[in-house]
Structures are given as structure tokens and as C-alpha cells.
Scaffold this active site. Sequence first.
Site, PDB file in Angstrom:
ATOM      1  N   HIS A   1      74.583  15.874  39.271  1.00 55.33           N
ATOM      2  CA  HIS A   1      75.095  14.590  38.769  1.00 55.33           C
ATOM      3  C   HIS A   1      74.069  13.489  38.982  1.00 55.33           C
ATOM      4  O   HIS A   1      73.334  13.474  39.977  1.00 55.33           O
ATOM      5  CB  HIS A   1      76.416  14.225  39.461  1.00 55.33           C
ATOM      6  CG  HIS A   1      76.341  14.081  40.947  1.00 55.33           C
ATOM      7  ND1 HIS A   1      76.065  12.881  41.573  1.00 55.33           N
ATOM      8  CD2 HIS A   1      76.514  14.974  41.948  1.00 55.33           C
ATOM      9  CE1 HIS A   1      76.084  13.050  42.897  1.00 55.33           C
ATOM     10  NE2 HIS A   1      76.348  14.315  43.145  1.00 55.33           N
TER      11      HIS A   1
ATOM     12  N   ASP B   1      75.140  10.174  38.758  1.00 54.34           N
ATOM     13  CA  ASP B   1      75.822   8.998  39.297  1.00 54.34           C
ATOM     14  C   ASP B   1      75.737   8.979  40.816  1.00 54.34           C
ATOM     15  O   ASP B   1      75.634  10.023  41.468  1.00 54.34           O
ATOM     16  CB  ASP B   1      77.282   8.938  38.839  1.00 54.34           C
ATOM     17  CG  ASP B   1      78.109  10.140  39.275  1.00 54.34           C
ATOM     18  OD1 ASP B   1      77.581  11.275  39.235  1.00 54.34           O
ATOM     19  OD2 ASP B   1      79.281   9.949  39.651  1.00 54.34           O
TER      20      ASP B   1
ATOM     21  N   ASP C   1      71.664  12.598  47.541  1.00 53.48           N
ATOM     22  CA  ASP C   1      72.873  12.967  46.811  1.00 53.48           C
ATOM     23  C   ASP C   1      72.909  12.291  45.444  1.00 53.48           C
ATOM     24  O   ASP C   1      73.566  11.274  45.274  1.00 53.48           O
ATOM     25  CB  ASP C   1      74.099  12.569  47.644  1.00 53.48           C
ATOM     26  CG  ASP C   1      75.411  13.086  47.082  1.00 53.48           C
ATOM     27  OD1 ASP C   1      75.384  13.953  46.191  1.00 53.48           O
ATOM     28  OD2 ASP C   1      76.458  12.595  47.517  1.00 53.48           O
TER      29      ASP C   1
ATOM     30  N   GLU D   1      80.647  12.477  38.940  1.00 53.76           N
ATOM     31  CA  GLU D   1      80.968  13.376  40.043  1.00 53.76           C
ATOM     32  C   GLU D   1      81.455  12.577  41.239  1.00 53.76           C
ATOM     33  O   GLU D   1      82.352  13.000  41.961  1.00 53.76           O
ATOM     34  CB  GLU D   1      79.749  14.210  40.435  1.00 53.76           C
ATOM     35  CG  GLU D   1      80.066  15.420  41.326  1.00 53.76           C
ATOM     36  CD  GLU D   1      80.104  15.095  42.815  1.00 53.76           C
ATOM     37  OE1 GLU D   1      80.619  15.924  43.593  1.00 53.76           O
ATOM     38  OE2 GLU D   1      79.626  14.012  43.208  1.00 53.76           O
ATOM     39  N   GLU D   2      80.868  11.397  41.433  1.00 55.45           N
ATOM     40  CA  GLU D   2      81.255  10.560  42.559  1.00 55.45           C
ATOM     41  C   GLU D   2      82.529   9.761  42.271  1.00 55.45           C
ATOM     42  O   GLU D   2      83.112   9.189  43.188  1.00 55.45           O
ATOM     43  CB  GLU D   2      80.118   9.586  42.917  1.00 55.45           C
ATOM     44  CG  GLU D   2      78.820  10.257  43.314  1.00 55.45           C
ATOM     45  CD  GLU D   2      78.877  10.960  44.659  1.00 55.45           C
ATOM     46  OE1 GLU D   2      79.988  11.075  45.220  1.00 55.45           O
ATOM     47  OE2 GLU D   2      77.825  11.401  45.142  1.00 55.45           O
TER      48      GLU D   2
ATOM     49  N   GLU E   1      73.988  20.019  45.301  1.00 51.99           N
ATOM     50  CA  GLU E   1      74.580  19.203  46.358  1.00 51.99           C
ATOM     51  C   GLU E   1      73.813  19.389  47.669  1.00 51.99           C
ATOM     52  O   GLU E   1      73.323  20.484  47.963  1.00 51.99           O
ATOM     53  CB  GLU E   1      76.049  19.576  46.571  1.00 51.99           C
ATOM     54  CG  GLU E   1      76.967  19.166  45.431  1.00 51.99           C
ATOM     55  CD  GLU E   1      77.088  17.662  45.272  1.00 51.99           C
ATOM     56  OE1 GLU E   1      76.798  16.921  46.235  1.00 51.99           O
ATOM     57  OE2 GLU E   1      77.483  17.213  44.182  1.00 51.99           O
TER      58      GLU E   1
ATOM     59  N   HIS F   1      75.777   8.910  51.195  1.00 49.42           N
ATOM     60  CA  HIS F   1      76.799   7.861  51.068  1.00 49.42           C
ATOM     61  C   HIS F   1      76.630   6.764  52.121  1.00 49.42           C
ATOM     62  O   HIS F   1      77.475   5.859  52.198  1.00 49.42           O
ATOM     63  CB  HIS F   1      78.211   8.441  51.142  1.00 49.42           C
ATOM     64  CG  HIS F   1      78.589   9.270  49.958  1.00 49.42           C
ATOM     65  ND1 HIS F   1      79.883   9.417  49.523  1.00 49.42           N
ATOM     66  CD2 HIS F   1      77.846  10.015  49.101  1.00 49.42           C
ATOM     67  CE1 HIS F   1      79.929  10.202  48.471  1.00 49.42           C
ATOM     68  NE2 HIS F   1      78.683  10.584  48.196  1.00 49.42           N
TER      69      HIS F   1
END
Length: 377
Positions: A66, A68, A99, A133-134, A162, A348
Amino acid sequence: MNDVIALCQALIQEPSVTPEDKACQPMMANRLTPLGFGIETMVFHDTTNMWARKGTQSPVFCFAGHTDVVPTGPADKWQHPPFAAQIHDGYIWGRGAADMKGSLAAMVVATEQFVTDYPDHKGSIAFLITSDEEGPFINGTTKVIDTLEARNEKIDYCVVGEPSSTELVGDVVKYGRRGSLTGDLIVKGKQGHVAYPHLADNPIHNVAAAIDELSKTKWDDGNSAFPASTFQVSNFNAGTGAGNVIPGECHICFNFRFCTEQTFESLQQQVYKILDSYELDYTIDWTFNGLPFLTESGTLVDATVAAIKQVTGRDTELSTAGGTSDGRFIAPTGAQVIELGPINATIHQINERVKADDLVQLADMYYHILVNTLGNE
């Protein structure tokens, strides 16, 4: 392989906060097109997805990921600007570095090297990339898979980028994931004055014993690949804010992370049985986040374990720990799915970062996985 660092920086510099892609997928497409990939853009509502494929034969090897990223939080708290992709102390700093824009860059560079070295490789290579995805994961990978399934276009092997590693890149590979089921429970009562409880019906009191039983229930023992299934309350809300009012409703959100010993239906039935035993007046809205999956030892797992050994000289750990990923949408089609990416210690977080050298190693691992699966003998 050092080209992976420059590509990672360029991807980070696109502020693709979910569900935005900005220019990430076109950037990747521009690298893949000269290799012979056909690029198909699939837009579903607010989400941009890319399906890129080189070749028409089986087996189909797919890199999935992903573009995003989650919001940065306070930008002034970052040691380096979150979308500057600065290199400092051997790390690339920025939102999405681990990520998972570092993985995306490693996938592209590994593919470029593989196609150069094996122009007549067997099978096909594909990329399934989403910008959702997030976020709510409604219009991303799951919609692309629906489209592929409708035209009977199958993925045989899938590497999801991931961030799976813990201490050293490649030290952990996810070869399965637990399922996830969320329940939004509303227990109804009757609002009233706390001084006159006989004229009211307190839903908090009514549901308390049921929640206690749910939290103490042993759902299963797990199995050789998965830990036991778990139940957790994530939100509990009731009341008007006043200290002298019995609430009329109680809202509870809970989540199961469950192993292959359970199904959506088995968990729902057990929850209903417990709630009904307390004669509650309630409703539940369920969100089916994903079923558990497990990729047993076989072509992809063996190729991945061997690739990590070839690059690092180390044995890897196969794990099903952690949350969910988009692999849960791909595995039910029959694909072998693993997750391999950089160290996940800062994902994150403010000051997310990834070791530049780790991305070079990761690209080398991806390259060897391609060789081990699609390279000509």
C-alpha cells in the site's frame, strides 16, 4: 541495489495520507512499464489501486502493498520533517519509511534486477498496490481481488511488504494471520433519576456480568500455528454526562482476534448464548474484518526462508503474531501468502524511520525469492 534508497525517499516525499496515493503508483508504474508490465489502474470511490502484470503464464508471483500512510501527528515533534525523507545516522526518516514505502521501493528494484538477470523467467510477475490499507480497507485490495476473481485471474504466490521484522531485517516472516471480528453492542435500558432506580432500568448494571463472563471465557486453546483466540472490549460508553441520571443505553465495542479453531459464526453464536443468558435487551452490528489464514510449508515459504538464509546467513522465524493485513483478502483465493518487510519498531509513530542498509538487504531478499520461485533452472 542502492537505487532502492533513492526510490524510497521519492515515495516518502509524496504525502499520501490515506486514502491518497498522490503520485506514488504512477512513480512505480514508470519503473515497471519499461520492464514489460501492463499497468491497470482501478479506482473505487476514493481509492486508487494499481494492478501491474508482466507475462500471461502461471505461476503468478505477486508483490502486494500500500502507498497510503497514517497521519503524521504533530509535525513539529518530528526530529526531521515527516515527508522530507532525510537520511540521518544511517536511517531514512519519514512517514511510511517502514510502513511501507521502503518495501515498495525494494520490490520494484528487486524486480528490475530479476528481469534483467532472468529475461526468460517462467510464469508472471504482478504488483497489487492500493491506497486504502491504513483506512477503512473497503475500496482497496479486497475490491481488486474481487475484480481479478471475476475474470478468473489467479495469484499463486504473494509477498506482502508489511514490516514483519523485529530486531534484524528478515528475522521474522509472517506466514499467517489471525482473524478479526468486531461487535458493536447496544444494551437498552430506561433512563431515570439515580434517586429513583425502581423507575429506571440501568443498562450498565444489566450488562456488567455478561461482559465479565465474555472477558473470562476461554474460547479455544489455539493450535500449533496460532495462539488462543482473544476477546477485548475497546470502547464502553453510556450516560448523559450528568451524575444524577441513569442512562437509557450502553454502547460497547469489542473485538475478537481468533485462530483457525474458530469461524465468524462460531464466535457469534457463543456471544449470543452468553448475552441471552442474562435476558438483555440488545442489538449487535458485526464487522467481519477478515478470516485467519495460514500458508503451510511449500514453494513460497521455502523460497522465502532460503532467500533470507542466502542474504543474511540466518534462519528466520515463522510467525502468525500481530494484527491483520491485506493478506487476508488474498489468501482465500488459494494463493500462498507471506509477509516480509523491514523492522516494525517505529511504525505509526512520530519519527518513523528505517535503516537504509536494511532496505538494500530487503531488496536482495525479494530478488532471491523471485529467483527461487520463477528463475529458470
